[in-house]
Scaffold this motif. Structure first.
Motif, PDB file in Angstrom:
ATOM      1  N   GLU A  12       0.830  -1.206   0.000  1.00 56.03           N
ATOM      2  CA  GLU A  12       0.000   0.000   0.000  1.00 56.03           C
ATOM      3  C   GLU A  12       0.864   1.256   0.000  1.00 56.03           C
ATOM      4  OE1 GLU A  12      -2.828  -0.402   3.200  1.00 56.03           O
ATOM      5  OE2 GLU A  12      -3.777  -2.130   2.214  1.00 56.03           O
ATOM      6  N   GLY A  16       0.220   2.546  -3.664  1.00 55.54           N
ATOM      7  CA  GLY A  16      -1.131   3.004  -3.332  1.00 55.54           C
ATOM      8  C   GLY A  16      -1.928   3.510  -4.522  1.00 55.54           C
ATOM      9  N   PRO A  22      -7.611  -1.245  -0.912  1.00 57.38           N
ATOM     10  CA  PRO A  22      -6.568  -1.684   0.016  1.00 57.38           C
ATOM     11  C   PRO A  22      -6.365  -3.203  -0.067  1.00 57.38           C
ATOM     12  CG  PRO A  22      -8.072  -0.167   1.100  1.00 57.38           C
ATOM     13  CD  PRO A  22      -8.683  -0.507  -0.230  1.00 57.38           C
TER      14      PRO A  22
END
Length: 121
Positions: A12, A16, A22
């Protein structure tokens, strides 16, 4: 902290903007969904024992360390490509930290979800 939690946090942080959502923690796996349509399922039993399986459309591929193909230069790790061939693993190394291997795989899948398998069919 479990290895999957550490790996999820590392992915992440590093990717990201490339993630659809997520990272998902499952009982024995980490699931990573990339914006380019790849779904990657990560299983680490130990730093040198892993299975990284992904789907891209109907194509499925895996990199794992099951010691089944001693003739390959990268034994025990190997790559099952989208056409069912088993070849030397082009990315991971069992002696590398899991975070490093996983980040290399995610970067490669963002660049080419089939890892070049479509070029040789």
């Amino acid at each position: 902290m479990s290895l999957n939690l550490e790996l999820g946090s590392a992915i992440e942080a590093a990717f990201g903007d490339d993630l659809e959502c997520p990272a998902e923690q499952k009982q024995d796996a980490l699931v990573i969904r990339l914006k380019n349509g790849v779904t990657l399922e990560v299983r680490y039993a130990a730093p040198d024992a892993y299975s990284l399986r992904w789907a891209y459309g109907d194509a499925e591929s895996t990199i794992d360390t099951a010691p089944l193909h001693p003739g390959l230069a990268t034994f025990p790790n190997h790559f099952h490509d989208a056409f069912g061939r088993v070849v030397a693993d082009p990315i991971t190394r069992p002696n590398a930290p899991p975070q490093d291997n996983l980040q290399k795989v995610v970067r490669a899948l963002l660049d080419d979800p089939l890892l070049g398998a479509g070029d040789t069919a």
